[in-house]
Design a protein around this motif. Structure first.
Motif, mmCIF file in Angstrom:
data_model
loop_
_atom_site.group_PDB
_atom_site.id
_atom_site.type_symbol
_atom_site.label_atom_id
_atom_site.label_comp_id
_atom_site.label_asym_id
_atom_site.label_seq_id
_atom_site.Cartn_x
_atom_site.Cartn_y
_atom_site.Cartn_z
ATOM 1 N N GLY A 33 0.672 -1.274 -0.032
ATOM 2 C CA GLY A 33 0.006 -0.171 -0.083
ATOM 3 C C GLY A 33 0.810 1.315 0.013
ATOM 4 N N MET A 34 1.938 1.220 0.684
ATOM 5 C CA MET A 34 2.943 2.159 0.829
ATOM 6 C C MET A 34 3.481 2.677 -0.625
ATOM 7 N N PHE A 35 3.814 1.536 -1.262
ATOM 8 C CA PHE A 35 4.545 1.754 -2.660
ATOM 9 C C PHE A 35 3.236 2.218 -3.710
ATOM 10 N N LEU A 36 2.153 1.786 -3.601
ATOM 11 C CA LEU A 36 1.137 2.178 -4.706
ATOM 12 C C LEU A 36 0.468 3.421 -4.263
ATOM 13 N N SER A 37 0.560 3.989 -3.064
ATOM 14 C CA SER A 37 0.188 5.189 -3.061
ATOM 15 C C SER A 37 1.281 6.369 -3.335
ATOM 16 N N GLY A 38 2.316 5.796 -3.774
ATOM 17 C CA GLY A 38 3.296 6.697 -3.979
ATOM 18 C C GLY A 38 4.150 7.482 -3.135
ATOM 19 N N HIS A 39 3.712 6.967 -1.618
ATOM 20 C CA HIS A 39 4.291 7.848 -0.722
ATOM 21 C C HIS A 39 5.135 6.741 0.036
ATOM 22 N N THR A 40 6.611 6.673 -0.117
ATOM 23 C CA THR A 40 7.404 5.849 0.403
ATOM 24 C C THR A 40 8.183 6.252 1.546
ATOM 25 N N THR A 41 8.080 7.637 2.147
ATOM 26 C CA THR A 41 8.759 8.236 3.239
ATOM 27 C C THR A 41 7.708 9.115 3.987
ATOM 28 N N PRO A 42 7.738 9.001 5.390
ATOM 29 C CA PRO A 42 6.478 9.921 6.091
ATOM 30 C C PRO A 42 6.706 11.277 5.799
ATOM 31 N N ARG A 43 5.359 11.746 5.865
ATOM 32 C CA ARG A 43 5.306 13.171 5.603
ATOM 33 C C ARG A 43 5.952 13.956 6.711
ATOM 34 N N LEU A 44 6.747 14.910 6.348
ATOM 35 C CA LEU A 44 7.430 15.718 7.564
ATOM 36 C C LEU A 44 6.706 17.054 7.780
ATOM 37 N N GLY A 45 6.827 17.493 9.177
ATOM 38 C CA GLY A 45 6.143 18.596 9.673
ATOM 39 C C GLY A 45 7.341 19.752 9.291
ATOM 40 N N ILE A 46 6.508 20.837 9.705
ATOM 41 C CA ILE A 46 7.336 22.243 9.405
ATOM 42 C C ILE A 46 8.715 22.466 10.074
ATOM 43 N N ASP A 47 8.824 21.622 11.333
ATOM 44 C CA ASP A 47 10.230 21.745 11.933
ATOM 45 C C ASP A 47 11.106 20.737 11.101
ATOM 46 N N LEU A 48 10.704 19.886 10.264
ATOM 47 C CA LEU A 48 11.950 19.417 9.548
ATOM 48 C C LEU A 48 11.838 19.525 8.042
ATOM 49 N N LEU A 452 5.266 13.940 10.457
ATOM 50 C CA LEU A 452 6.483 13.337 11.496
ATOM 51 C C LEU A 452 7.067 14.715 11.881
ATOM 52 N N ASN A 453 6.988 15.101 13.179
ATOM 53 C CA ASN A 453 7.950 16.229 13.742
ATOM 54 C C ASN A 453 8.686 15.574 14.719
ATOM 55 N N LEU A 454 9.613 16.494 15.153
ATOM 56 C CA LEU A 454 10.570 16.133 16.142
ATOM 57 C C LEU A 454 9.969 15.500 17.582
ATOM 58 N N PRO A 455 9.022 16.080 18.007
ATOM 59 C CA PRO A 455 8.230 15.300 19.084
ATOM 60 C C PRO A 455 7.782 14.112 18.824
ATOM 61 N N ALA A 456 7.285 13.660 17.464
ATOM 62 C CA ALA A 456 6.884 12.458 17.037
ATOM 63 C C ALA A 456 7.895 11.607 17.038
ATOM 64 N N VAL A 457 9.091 12.144 16.588
ATOM 65 C CA VAL A 457 10.268 10.756 16.558
ATOM 66 C C VAL A 457 10.707 10.683 17.982
ATOM 67 N N CYS A 458 10.614 11.520 18.880
ATOM 68 C CA CYS A 458 10.899 11.519 20.259
ATOM 69 C C CYS A 458 9.843 10.276 20.849
ATOM 70 N N GLY A 459 8.811 10.410 20.459
ATOM 71 C CA GLY A 459 7.754 9.366 20.799
ATOM 72 C C GLY A 459 8.123 8.092 20.357
ATOM 73 N N ALA A 460 8.494 8.040 19.143
ATOM 74 C CA ALA A 460 9.146 6.698 18.656
ATOM 75 C C ALA A 460 10.402 6.192 19.201
ATOM 76 N N ILE A 461 10.991 6.880 19.616
ATOM 77 C CA ILE A 461 12.364 6.446 20.576
ATOM 78 C C ILE A 461 11.835 6.171 21.767
ATOM 79 N N VAL A 462 11.142 6.698 22.359
ATOM 80 C CA VAL A 462 10.560 6.237 23.666
ATOM 81 C C VAL A 462 9.947 4.861 23.830
#
Length: 599
Positions: A33-48, A452-462
């Motif tokens: 589904g990821m490849f069929l949708s044409g989006h292979t990377t997460p959508r980045l927030g304004i901070d990224l 996906l913003n920086l706090p979201a990345v922190c949530g994934a690390i936690v």
């Protein structure tokens, strides 16, 4: 004792391969589904991704009190969101902060000056007379017979065709006819809602058809004005089903000039296009608007009260419109260039009016909020404008990923040193969890606009620590069962119910904390809470459908079952006598070794 032992084994899951196949199919489906949708990377927030962050502070106009309230602030958020999206920004974030602040985050690639002008301007509400109205879209326009809205056209003298002739005489062009089905109808309390044209209107129509009507009430736009011909050409080409065309319609036109605009049709599924006369009533002339239920019909209506000066202007406008034929007896309520309602007028109105139509509670309250927002002019002061550099966000992301990699490496080292062979199961589970998290986050970008913003990345690390805790709870339960003298396969099945309860309670507490944090916070902190909650749910899925089945399969291997020193079940490390075998017991024996040792 043989029968109970056999019964316990039969009650345990005997086909762990099914669960592993299920998790494999889920991974393949999400990746596909990821490849069929044409989006292979997460959508980045304004901070990224970089962009512009604008902070607006709401202020009361002189003489206004209590205008800053949650209803008006939420309405302002919707209006500003429509504005920035009208600029072609599909990833803008507009949200309230506190009681009077609005934060607008616009990703890179947008004209900053234009965006600041759009979001910083107070919302404008105008009442404009309708000159022409027609359906808009790729579908063919309905024939005059279908747009009349009644089967009694012959008895009524074909009012729609006459209205078209009248529009042609006034505008000097073949204006398309419009159905007499506006979004609402403005009526006074003493007026009956009868859509049938009155005899005087029909007589005036007959005069217009015979060419005997004089220019007693001039059209809002001159028929020989070149600007009118240009406006008519724009109207003909306008396609309101195109989002960009809707945003560009009437852009830059002053309230004192005629314009074109788009608005939703009464069914809310299609679009209508309009030619509108200059604004005759301002939104500031509305004193109050409320959504109420009529006692006699039980239908939802919107009641408007005008100011003293607004009453005079509205009475003058409705007096003129009440003598016209559809669609020229309508006034359009225009908010930020879009027609939110186009009620028709049957009599002169002044201090108050009622808009009725096919309203439900939600649509009536929405229209009342729009009218009230225009009547209570909140102005926004540009408190701060911050340009977020993608380089800055990239550096922060790099630092966060490095920290996550270090944390993950420490977890892996701990698992390898302490659990030896069991660490392979834990590492494989972490990889599956990471794959599920990545694919789901990527798919959530185009579906729910998750960024996906920086706090979201922190949530994934936690979440790495939360997932590792689940493995440790399960492994320790199994090792405790082995210490009590059981062989590995029954030890895994007996340890699972206890470990499962502990894992579920722990994950429930983490998910509850994430849910509360998501509800009570705003802005980027919600990204942290969302990611933490998502990874907590995925931890349950991975442990149930991957870790436990894989552990069941590994327990059947001689390497683990015989307690190899690198298996994680080394008898010496567990404090028991080798090998890991169930000793024969007497009929009265139901416990493990007499003197078990601890590791």
């Amino acid at each position: 004792m043989a029968a109970p032992k056999k019964g316990r084994r039969q009650s345990a899951p005997g086909k762990p391969g099914r669960a592993l196949v299920f998790i494999l199919i889920a991974l393949v489906a999400l990746t596909g589904g990821m490849f069929l949708s044409g989006h292979t990377t997460p959508r980045l927030g304004i901070d990224l991704a970089g962009g512009t962050s604008i902070t607006l502070e709401a202020r009361n106009e002189p003489g206004q009190k209590n205008a800053i309230n949650p209803t008006n602030m939420n309405t302002a958020v919707d209006i500003i969101n429509n504005r920035v999206n009208g600029l072609g920004v599909s990833e803008a974030e507009v949200q309230t902060q506190g009681d009077r602040n609005i934060i607008v985050n616009i990703p890179k690639g947008t004209n900053e000056k234009q965006a600041r002008e759009q979001v910083g301007t107070t919302a404008q509400l105008y009442f404009r007379p309708v000159i022409t109205q027609a359906p808009s879209g790729p579908a063919p326009e309905p024939s005059p017979s279908s747009s009349s809205g009644t089967d009694k056209e012959k008895d009524k003298g074909k009012a729609t065709d006459k209205a078209t002739d009248k529009a042609t005489d006034k505008d000097g062009a073949n204006s398309p006819s419009s159905s007499a089905s506006p979004q609402g109808r403005a009526v006074s309390e003493a007026l009956k809602a009868d859509p049938t044209p009155n005899p005087s209107d029909k007589a005036k129509d007959d005069q217009a058809k015979d060419g005997k009507k004089k220019d007693e009430k001039p059209s809002p736009t001159p028929s020989t004005d070149p600007a009118t011909a240009k406006l008519q050409e724009q109207f003909t080409k306008l396609d309101c089903t195109d989002k960009k065309a809707r945003a560009a319609a009437g852009k830059g036109i002053k309230p004192s000039e005629p314009t074109i605009a788009c608005g939703k049709s009464p069914d809310g599924k299609t679009w209508d296009k309009f030619i509108l006369a200059p604004a005759e009533v301002d939104g500031k002339d509305v004193d109050e608007a409320q959504a109420t239920i009529r006692q006699d019909t039980g239908a939802w209506v919107v009641n408007m009260d005008f100011t003293k000066s607004g009453s005079k202007k509205f009475a003058k406008t409705t007096s003129k419109l009440s003598t016209q034929q559809p669609p020229q007896n309508q006034f359009a309520i225009v908010m930020d260039g879009e027609v939110v309602s186009a009620p028709s007028v049957r009599t002169t109105l002044s201090a108050n009016a009622e808009i009725s139509g096919s309203f439900n509670q939600e649509s009536a309250k929405d229209l009342a909020n729009i009218l009230s927002y225009g009547a209570l002019p909140l102005t926004f002061h540009e408190q701060s404008v911050t340009t977020v550099s993608p380089a800055l966000g990239g550096e922060q992301l790099k630092a966060g990923l490095i920290a996550g990699a270090i944390g993950l490496a420490l977890v892996v080292i701990y698992l390898v040193v302490y659990y030896r062979g069991l660490s392979l199961i834990a590492i494989a589970s972490l990889l599956v969890s990471a794959a599920l998290t990545y694919t789901i986050m990527t798919l959530l970008g185009p579906t729910i606009k998750f960024a996906l913003n920086l706090p979201a990345v922190c949530g994934a690390i936690v979440a790495i620590g939360i997932t590792a805790d689940s493995f440790i709870v399960f492994f320790e339960r199994v090792r405790d069962e082995v210490r009590e003298g059981r062989t590995l396969r029954p030890a895994v099945e007996r340890a699972w119910p206890r470990a499962r309860r502990t894992i579920l309670v722990s994950d429930f507490v983490s998910f509850l904390a994430a849910a509360v944090l998501f509800i009570v916070t705003v802005g980027k902190v919600q990204g942290f809470a969302f990611t933490l909650g998502l990874t907590t749910l995925l931890d349950v899925v991975v442990v149930f459908f991957f870790t436990k089945p894989l552990m069941t399969l590994m327990a059947r291997r001689k390497f683990f079952a015989d307690g190899h020193k690198w298996s994680g079940f080394d008898p010496k490390r567990l404090g028991i006598k080798p090998p890991i075998r169930r000793s024969r017991r007497t009929a009265g024996s139901s416990v493990g070794p007499v003197d078990p040792k601890e590791a």
